[in-house]
Design a protein around this motif. Structure first.
Motif, PDB file in Angstrom:
ATOM      1  N   ILE A  81       0.856  -1.189   0.000  1.00  0.00           N
ATOM      2  CA  ILE A  81       0.000   0.000   0.000  1.00  0.00           C
ATOM      3  C   ILE A  81       0.891   1.237   0.000  1.00  0.00           C
ATOM      4  O   ILE A  81       1.993   1.211   0.555  1.00  0.00           O
ATOM      5  CB  ILE A  81      -0.971   0.000   1.212  1.00  0.00           C
ATOM      6  N   VAL A  82       0.416   2.303  -0.619  1.00  0.00           N
ATOM      7  CA  VAL A  82       1.132   3.579  -0.661  1.00  0.00           C
ATOM      8  C   VAL A  82       0.203   4.645  -0.073  1.00  0.00           C
ATOM      9  O   VAL A  82      -0.916   4.830  -0.559  1.00  0.00           O
ATOM     10  CB  VAL A  82       1.541   3.962  -2.102  1.00  0.00           C
ATOM     11  N   LEU A  83       0.677   5.319   0.965  1.00  0.00           N
ATOM     12  CA  LEU A  83      -0.102   6.333   1.673  1.00  0.00           C
ATOM     13  C   LEU A  83       0.703   7.621   1.787  1.00  0.00           C
ATOM     14  O   LEU A  83       1.932   7.590   1.774  1.00  0.00           O
ATOM     15  CB  LEU A  83      -0.441   5.853   3.095  1.00  0.00           C
ATOM     16  N   PRO A  84       0.035   8.752   1.983  1.00  0.00           N
ATOM     17  CA  PRO A  84       0.786   9.992   2.194  1.00  0.00           C
ATOM     18  C   PRO A  84       1.431  10.060   3.584  1.00  0.00           C
ATOM     19  O   PRO A  84       2.438  10.730   3.776  1.00  0.00           O
ATOM     20  CB  PRO A  84      -0.266  11.089   2.017  1.00  0.00           C
ATOM     21  N   HIS A  85       0.843   9.369   4.566  1.00  0.00           N
ATOM     22  CA  HIS A  85       1.359   9.278   5.940  1.00  0.00           C
ATOM     23  C   HIS A  85       0.480   8.280   6.683  1.00  0.00           C
ATOM     24  O   HIS A  85      -0.447   7.718   6.094  1.00  0.00           O
ATOM     25  CB  HIS A  85       1.391  10.645   6.634  1.00  0.00           C
ATOM     26  N   LEU A  86       0.743   8.070   7.959  1.00  0.00           N
ATOM     27  CA  LEU A  86      -0.032   7.104   8.737  1.00  0.00           C
ATOM     28  C   LEU A  86      -1.231   7.729   9.434  1.00  0.00           C
ATOM     29  O   LEU A  86      -2.129   7.022   9.872  1.00  0.00           O
ATOM     30  CB  LEU A  86       0.864   6.410   9.768  1.00  0.00           C
ATOM     31  N   GLY A  87      -1.232   9.042   9.542  1.00  0.00           N
ATOM     32  CA  GLY A  87      -2.353   9.758  10.154  1.00  0.00           C
ATOM     33  C   GLY A  87      -2.357   9.690  11.668  1.00  0.00           C
ATOM     34  O   GLY A  87      -1.709   8.858  12.285  1.00  0.00           O
ATOM     35  N   ASP A  88      -3.115  10.585  12.241  1.00  0.00           N
ATOM     36  CA  ASP A  88      -3.350  10.674  13.676  1.00  0.00           C
ATOM     37  C   ASP A  88      -4.800  11.100  13.869  1.00  0.00           C
ATOM     38  O   ASP A  88      -5.432  11.603  12.929  1.00  0.00           O
ATOM     39  CB  ASP A  88      -2.424  11.724  14.314  1.00  0.00           C
ATOM     40  N   PRO A  89      -5.347  10.943  15.073  1.00  0.00           N
ATOM     41  CA  PRO A  89      -6.736  11.360  15.282  1.00  0.00           C
ATOM     42  C   PRO A  89      -6.992  12.816  14.895  1.00  0.00           C
ATOM     43  O   PRO A  89      -8.046  13.126  14.334  1.00  0.00           O
ATOM     44  CB  PRO A  89      -6.949  11.145  16.786  1.00  0.00           C
ATOM     45  N   ASP A  90      -6.028  13.696  15.166  1.00  0.00           N
ATOM     46  CA  ASP A  90      -6.208  15.108  14.822  1.00  0.00           C
ATOM     47  C   ASP A  90      -5.650  15.460  13.440  1.00  0.00           C
ATOM     48  O   ASP A  90      -5.713  16.621  13.026  1.00  0.00           O
ATOM     49  CB  ASP A  90      -5.577  16.003  15.888  1.00  0.00           C
ATOM     50  N   ASN A  91      -5.125  14.485  12.733  1.00  0.00           N
ATOM     51  CA  ASN A  91      -4.564  14.703  11.403  1.00  0.00           C
ATOM     52  C   ASN A  91      -4.739  13.412  10.583  1.00  0.00           C
ATOM     53  O   ASN A  91      -3.770  12.715  10.295  1.00  0.00           O
ATOM     54  CB  ASN A  91      -3.090  15.089  11.506  1.00  0.00           C
ATOM     55  N   PRO A  92      -6.000  13.099  10.229  1.00  0.00           N
ATOM     56  CA  PRO A  92      -6.252  11.841   9.525  1.00  0.00           C
ATOM     57  C   PRO A  92      -5.753  11.882   8.081  1.00  0.00           C
ATOM     58  O   PRO A  92      -5.378  12.929   7.558  1.00  0.00           O
ATOM     59  CB  PRO A  92      -7.772  11.713   9.576  1.00  0.00           C
ATOM     60  N   LEU A  93      -5.784  10.706   7.473  1.00  0.00           N
ATOM     61  CA  LEU A  93      -5.473  10.608   6.054  1.00  0.00           C
ATOM     62  C   LEU A  93      -6.510  11.396   5.267  1.00  0.00           C
ATOM     63  O   LEU A  93      -7.631  11.612   5.743  1.00  0.00           O
ATOM     64  CB  LEU A  93      -5.491   9.137   5.622  1.00  0.00           C
ATOM     65  N   PRO A 110     -11.065   8.693  -1.989  1.00  0.00           N
ATOM     66  CA  PRO A 110     -11.607   7.353  -2.245  1.00  0.00           C
ATOM     67  C   PRO A 110     -10.542   6.333  -2.663  1.00  0.00           C
ATOM     68  O   PRO A 110     -10.701   5.135  -2.439  1.00  0.00           O
ATOM     69  CB  PRO A 110     -12.608   7.569  -3.379  1.00  0.00           C
ATOM     70  N   ALA A 111      -9.433   6.791  -3.226  1.00  0.00           N
ATOM     71  CA  ALA A 111      -8.361   5.878  -3.627  1.00  0.00           C
ATOM     72  C   ALA A 111      -7.728   5.188  -2.410  1.00  0.00           C
ATOM     73  O   ALA A 111      -7.078   4.147  -2.565  1.00  0.00           O
ATOM     74  CB  ALA A 111      -7.287   6.630  -4.409  1.00  0.00           C
ATOM     75  N   LEU A 112      -7.926   5.733  -1.209  1.00  0.00           N
ATOM     76  CA  LEU A 112      -7.371   5.144  -0.005  1.00  0.00           C
ATOM     77  C   LEU A 112      -8.284   4.071   0.599  1.00  0.00           C
ATOM     78  O   LEU A 112      -7.971   3.502   1.643  1.00  0.00           O
ATOM     79  CB  LEU A 112      -7.064   6.221   1.035  1.00  0.00           C
ATOM     80  N   GLY A 113      -9.397   3.821  -0.044  1.00  0.00           N
ATOM     81  CA  GLY A 113     -10.315   2.780   0.421  1.00  0.00           C
ATOM     82  C   GLY A 113     -10.822   3.054   1.817  1.00  0.00           C
ATOM     83  O   GLY A 113     -11.153   4.191   2.152  1.00  0.00           O
ATOM     84  N   ASP A 114     -10.843   2.006   2.659  1.00  0.00           N
ATOM     85  CA  ASP A 114     -11.404   2.172   4.005  1.00  0.00           C
ATOM     86  C   ASP A 114     -10.503   2.994   4.929  1.00  0.00           C
ATOM     87  O   ASP A 114     -10.899   3.316   6.043  1.00  0.00           O
ATOM     88  CB  ASP A 114     -11.742   0.816   4.628  1.00  0.00           C
ATOM     89  N   LEU A 115      -9.311   3.363   4.478  1.00  0.00           N
ATOM     90  CA  LEU A 115      -8.445   4.232   5.278  1.00  0.00           C
ATOM     91  C   LEU A 115      -8.750   5.716   5.068  1.00  0.00           C
ATOM     92  O   LEU A 115      -8.292   6.557   5.835  1.00  0.00           O
ATOM     93  CB  LEU A 115      -6.974   3.972   4.945  1.00  0.00           C
ATOM     94  N   ALA A 116      -9.525   6.026   4.050  1.00  0.00           N
ATOM     95  CA  ALA A 116      -9.832   7.427   3.727  1.00  0.00           C
ATOM     96  C   ALA A 116     -10.476   8.122   4.920  1.00  0.00           C
ATOM     97  O   ALA A 116     -11.429   7.618   5.517  1.00  0.00           O
ATOM     98  CB  ALA A 116     -10.742   7.498   2.517  1.00  0.00           C
TER      99      ALA A 116
END
Length: 180
Positions: free
Chosen positions: A139-151, A155-161
């Motif tokens: 998988i390729v993501l812009p970052h892992l995210g945080d509660p105050d800074n989500p991904l 829609p390309a991120l699927g259920d991680l969006a």
């Protein structure tokens, strides 16, 4: 003269890291401390100089968590990334089964090294590496995210969006874990 310049560059980089001037990417502190608390083995595999790696790691996760991570850095292997040598060393030294491991990388050469070692690889891109080749990544993501800074709500991120990566998400990326 070149060696002297490199040493000075490393000193300045480490000073900036220790001063908190190089903020960790979203999710790094949360994921590493969560993984450590869950009993996972966490290793940093970099071909950068060890003092620089440790300075960045300590800044990113704090001194206590950093002290619980294994660090493989510098010239501990004959060939640097994209050769898989650093990852093969980590697997051997820590007696890990590659089928139980997940690598988080941020560059094309890092992705190539991890994939060549047969490791499941998650990519978090940066402004420097966003256009690189990540062939083989799970998988390729812009970052892992945080509660105050989500991904991003992409829609390309699927259920991680619109949310952040959890340890459960990481576990589901590892083929052996999926089979259990």
């Amino acid at each position: 003269m070149i060696a002297s310049l490199h040493r000075r560059k490393s000193e300045l980089f480490q000073q900036r890291a220790r001063a908190g001037e190089l903020p960790a990417r979203p999710g790094i502190r949360r994921v590493i401390t969560g993984a450590l608390d869950a009993g996972w083995t966490v290793a940093i595999a970099s071909t950068s100089a060890e003092p620089s790696v440790r300075a960045v790691l300590t800044n990113a996760v704090g001194e206590q968590a950093a002290s619980r991570c294994h660090v493989y850095a510098g010239d501990v292997v004959a060939q640097k990334k994209p050769a898989p040598d650093i990852y093969l060393l980590v697997l051997a030294d820590l007696d890990l089964d590659r089928a139980d491991c997940l690598v988080v990388e941020d560059s094309g050469i890092g992705c190539a090294a991890a994939c060549a070692a047969g490791l499941t690889t998650l990519i978090t891109t940066s402004s420097y590496t966003g256009d690189e080749d990540f062939t083989g990544a799970a998988i390729v993501l812009p970052h892992l995210g945080d509660p105050d800074n989500p991904l991003p709500a992409d829609p390309a991120l699927g259920d991680l969006a619109g949310r952040f990566v959890t340890l459960d998400d990481l576990t589901h990326l590892i083929p052996r874990q999926e089979a259990r």
